[in-house]
Design a protein around this motif. Structure first.
Motif, PDB file in Angstrom:
ATOM      1  N   THR A 191       0.906  -1.019   0.114  1.00 56.15           N
ATOM      2  CA  THR A 191      -0.106  -0.017   0.133  1.00 56.15           C
ATOM      3  C   THR A 191       0.843   1.217  -0.188  1.00 56.15           C
ATOM      4  OG1 THR A 191      -0.439   0.122   2.185  1.00 56.15           O
ATOM      5  CG2 THR A 191      -1.882  -1.140   1.085  1.00 56.15           C
ATOM      6  N   VAL A 192       0.491   2.182  -1.055  1.00 57.20           N
ATOM      7  CA  VAL A 192       1.361   3.365  -0.987  1.00 57.20           C
ATOM      8  C   VAL A 192       0.276   4.577  -0.881  1.00 57.20           C
ATOM      9  CG1 VAL A 192       2.807   4.579  -2.504  1.00 57.20           C
ATOM     10  CG2 VAL A 192       2.841   2.082  -2.447  1.00 57.20           C
ATOM     11  N   THR A 193       0.792   5.772  -0.181  1.00 54.28           N
ATOM     12  CA  THR A 193      -0.127   6.706  -0.227  1.00 54.28           C
ATOM     13  C   THR A 193       0.150   7.712  -1.624  1.00 54.28           C
ATOM     14  OG1 THR A 193       1.610   8.159   0.607  1.00 54.28           O
ATOM     15  CG2 THR A 193       0.115   7.346   2.188  1.00 54.28           C
ATOM     16  N   PRO A 194      -0.935   8.386  -1.825  1.00 52.45           N
ATOM     17  CA  PRO A 194      -1.213   9.321  -3.249  1.00 52.45           C
ATOM     18  C   PRO A 194       0.190  10.087  -3.454  1.00 52.45           C
ATOM     19  CG  PRO A 194      -3.199   8.951  -2.388  1.00 52.45           C
ATOM     20  CD  PRO A 194      -2.115   8.637  -1.242  1.00 52.45           C
ATOM     21  N   SER A 195       0.931  10.719  -2.027  1.00 53.65           N
ATOM     22  CA  SER A 195       1.850  11.639  -2.288  1.00 53.65           C
ATOM     23  C   SER A 195       3.404  10.998  -2.487  1.00 53.65           C
ATOM     24  CB  SER A 195       1.678  12.616  -1.011  1.00 53.65           C
ATOM     25  OG  SER A 195       2.084  11.974   0.143  1.00 53.65           O
ATOM     26  N   ASN A 196       3.173   9.573  -2.187  1.00 54.12           N
ATOM     27  CA  ASN A 196       4.519   8.980  -2.053  1.00 54.12           C
ATOM     28  C   ASN A 196       4.843   8.508  -3.493  1.00 54.12           C
ATOM     29  OD1 ASN A 196       6.721   7.168  -1.478  1.00 54.12           O
ATOM     30  ND2 ASN A 196       6.128   6.243   0.168  1.00 54.12           N
ATOM     31  N   GLU A 197       5.279   9.497  -4.184  1.00 55.46           N
ATOM     32  CA  GLU A 197       5.810   9.253  -5.704  1.00 55.46           C
ATOM     33  C   GLU A 197       7.083   8.533  -6.045  1.00 55.46           C
ATOM     34  OE1 GLU A 197       6.199  13.322  -7.394  1.00 55.46           O
ATOM     35  OE2 GLU A 197       4.033  13.769  -7.114  1.00 55.46           O
ATOM     36  N   ALA A 198       8.082   8.279  -4.633  1.00 56.04           N
ATOM     37  CA  ALA A 198       8.994   7.505  -4.990  1.00 56.04           C
ATOM     38  C   ALA A 198       8.675   6.209  -4.940  1.00 56.04           C
ATOM     39  CB  ALA A 198      10.096   7.905  -3.771  1.00 56.04           C
ATOM     40  N   SER A 199       7.763   5.814  -3.999  1.00 52.88           N
ATOM     41  CA  SER A 199       7.449   4.400  -3.782  1.00 52.88           C
ATOM     42  C   SER A 199       6.440   3.988  -5.041  1.00 52.88           C
ATOM     43  CB  SER A 199       6.455   3.984  -2.544  1.00 52.88           C
ATOM     44  OG  SER A 199       7.308   4.075  -1.368  1.00 52.88           O
ATOM     45  N   GLN A 200       5.692   4.998  -5.468  1.00 52.11           N
ATOM     46  CA  GLN A 200       4.660   4.507  -6.568  1.00 52.11           C
ATOM     47  C   GLN A 200       5.916   4.055  -7.819  1.00 52.11           C
ATOM     48  OE1 GLN A 200       1.717   7.544  -7.489  1.00 52.11           O
ATOM     49  NE2 GLN A 200       1.597   7.836  -5.546  1.00 52.11           N
ATOM     50  N   ALA A 201       6.481   4.898  -7.979  1.00 50.49           N
ATOM     51  CA  ALA A 201       7.744   4.626  -9.212  1.00 50.49           C
ATOM     52  C   ALA A 201       8.558   3.591  -8.890  1.00 50.49           C
ATOM     53  CB  ALA A 201       8.890   5.738  -9.174  1.00 50.49           C
ATOM     54  N   LEU A 202       8.823   2.982  -7.716  1.00 53.29           N
ATOM     55  CA  LEU A 202       9.377   1.866  -7.407  1.00 53.29           C
ATOM     56  C   LEU A 202       8.565   0.713  -7.829  1.00 53.29           C
ATOM     57  CD1 LEU A 202      11.835   0.161  -5.925  1.00 53.29           C
ATOM     58  CD2 LEU A 202      10.430   0.411  -3.825  1.00 53.29           C
ATOM     59  N   PHE A 203       7.255   0.768  -7.516  1.00 50.54           N
ATOM     60  CA  PHE A 203       6.798  -0.515  -7.638  1.00 50.54           C
ATOM     61  C   PHE A 203       6.118  -0.546  -9.279  1.00 50.54           C
ATOM     62  CE2 PHE A 203       6.344  -0.403  -3.086  1.00 50.54           C
ATOM     63  CZ  PHE A 203       6.465  -1.762  -2.850  1.00 50.54           C
ATOM     64  N   ARG A 204       6.265   0.560  -9.974  1.00 46.73           N
ATOM     65  CA  ARG A 204       5.985   0.517 -11.452  1.00 46.73           C
ATOM     66  C   ARG A 204       7.378   0.251 -12.092  1.00 46.73           C
ATOM     67  NH1 ARG A 204       2.475   5.334 -10.260  1.00 46.73           N
ATOM     68  NH2 ARG A 204       0.495   4.756 -10.709  1.00 46.73           N
ATOM     69  N   ARG A 205       8.346   0.498 -11.529  1.00 42.73           N
ATOM     70  CA  ARG A 205       9.667  -0.114 -11.990  1.00 42.73           C
ATOM     71  C   ARG A 205      10.100  -1.709 -11.866  1.00 42.73           C
ATOM     72  NH1 ARG A 205      12.205   4.118 -10.080  1.00 42.73           N
ATOM     73  NH2 ARG A 205      12.878   3.081  -7.961  1.00 42.73           N
ATOM     74  N   LEU A 206       9.392  -2.052 -10.672  1.00 44.57           N
ATOM     75  CA  LEU A 206       9.284  -3.469 -10.490  1.00 44.57           C
ATOM     76  C   LEU A 206       8.731  -4.144 -11.626  1.00 44.57           C
ATOM     77  CD1 LEU A 206      10.414  -5.732  -8.523  1.00 44.57           C
ATOM     78  CD2 LEU A 206       8.262  -5.474  -7.354  1.00 44.57           C
ATOM     79  N   ALA A 207       7.337  -3.865 -11.769  1.00 43.78           N
ATOM     80  CA  ALA A 207       6.552  -4.295 -12.994  1.00 43.78           C
ATOM     81  C   ALA A 207       7.313  -4.526 -14.143  1.00 43.78           C
ATOM     82  CB  ALA A 207       5.160  -3.386 -12.905  1.00 43.78           C
ATOM     83  N   ARG A 208       7.678  -3.143 -14.627  1.00 42.19           N
ATOM     84  CA  ARG A 208       8.477  -3.220 -15.966  1.00 42.19           C
ATOM     85  C   ARG A 208       9.804  -4.027 -15.945  1.00 42.19           C
ATOM     86  NH1 ARG A 208       7.791   2.351 -15.315  1.00 42.19           N
ATOM     87  NH2 ARG A 208       9.948   2.581 -14.401  1.00 42.19           N
ATOM     88  N   SER A 209      10.616  -4.276 -14.778  1.00 46.31           N
ATOM     89  CA  SER A 209      11.635  -5.052 -14.766  1.00 46.31           C
ATOM     90  C   SER A 209      11.226  -6.778 -14.922  1.00 46.31           C
ATOM     91  CB  SER A 209      12.462  -4.982 -13.495  1.00 46.31           C
ATOM     92  OG  SER A 209      11.898  -5.567 -12.460  1.00 46.31           O
ATOM     93  N   PHE A 210      10.175  -6.883 -14.564  1.00 49.94           N
ATOM     94  CA  PHE A 210       9.529  -8.306 -14.762  1.00 49.94           C
ATOM     95  C   PHE A 210       8.430  -8.404 -15.861  1.00 49.94           C
ATOM     96  CE2 PHE A 210      10.702  -8.824 -10.227  1.00 49.94           C
ATOM     97  CZ  PHE A 210      11.340 -10.208 -10.390  1.00 49.94           C
TER      98      PHE A 210
END
Length: 169
Positions: free
Chosen positions: A116-135
């Motif tokens: 779970t990630v808050t709307p303002s936590n752009e770094a964590s949002q980017a991290l999980f989107r990057r994880l999806a791209r890497s897989f």
């Protein structure tokens, strides 16, 4: 016999021990992460070591991920918190921690990574989107916990980020 620790540069990725719990707590208290009790980190190291990772440099904890597999959903590893020491930021350590996590024996049946990630936590949002791209998979975002569920003022809603399906082998 414990598997040899994975090493990237001078950083090692290890299964945490209860002795690492205090250092994890201190890292959080020096950051902007949500603070949990020291007990939470020690407990995670003791009872969820298979789904937690510490990153150490020169025997010092410089990063960690705490996670668990929900009993009702054995194909999911839920990431509770990721912490990275300020000296390691911008080096991809959080991504490396997540990759190490999903490679663990304890995650051999895992097909999805959730957090779970808050709307303002752009770094964590980017991290999980990057994880999806890497897989080479998708990252779905959905509502999870509404802001009015939290007793303290100012806590944002929490959105679920679901990455998968992932294939690690």
């Amino acid at each position: 016999m414990a598997p040899a620790p994975i090493k990237t540069g001078s950083v090692q990725f290890l299964k945490p021990s209860v002795e690492d719990g205090a250092a994890m707590w201190e890292l959080v208290n020096e950051s902007t992460l949500d603070q949990n009790s020291a007990y939470k980190y020690i407990m995670m190291c003791e009872f969820f070591a298979e789904t937690c990772v510490v990153a150490k440099e020169n025997d010092q904890v410089v990063g960690f991920v705490t996670a668990f597999i929900p009993p009702e959903r054995q194909d999911v590893v839920f990431v509770w918190q990721i912490g990275v020491h300020s000296s390691q930021r911008g080096k991809g350590l959080a991504s490396k921690l997540l990759h190490e996590l999903v490679q663990r024996e304890g995650c051999s049946e895992v097909n999805y990574v959730e957090a779970t990630v808050t709307p303002s936590n752009e770094a964590s949002q980017a991290l999980f989107r990057r994880l999806a791209r890497s897989f080479e998979t998708i990252c779905e975002v959905s509502d999870c916990f509404a802001e009015d569920l939290f007793p303290e003022d100012g806590h944002e809603e929490e959105l679920t980020f679901r990455v998968g399906p992932i294939k690690t082998k």
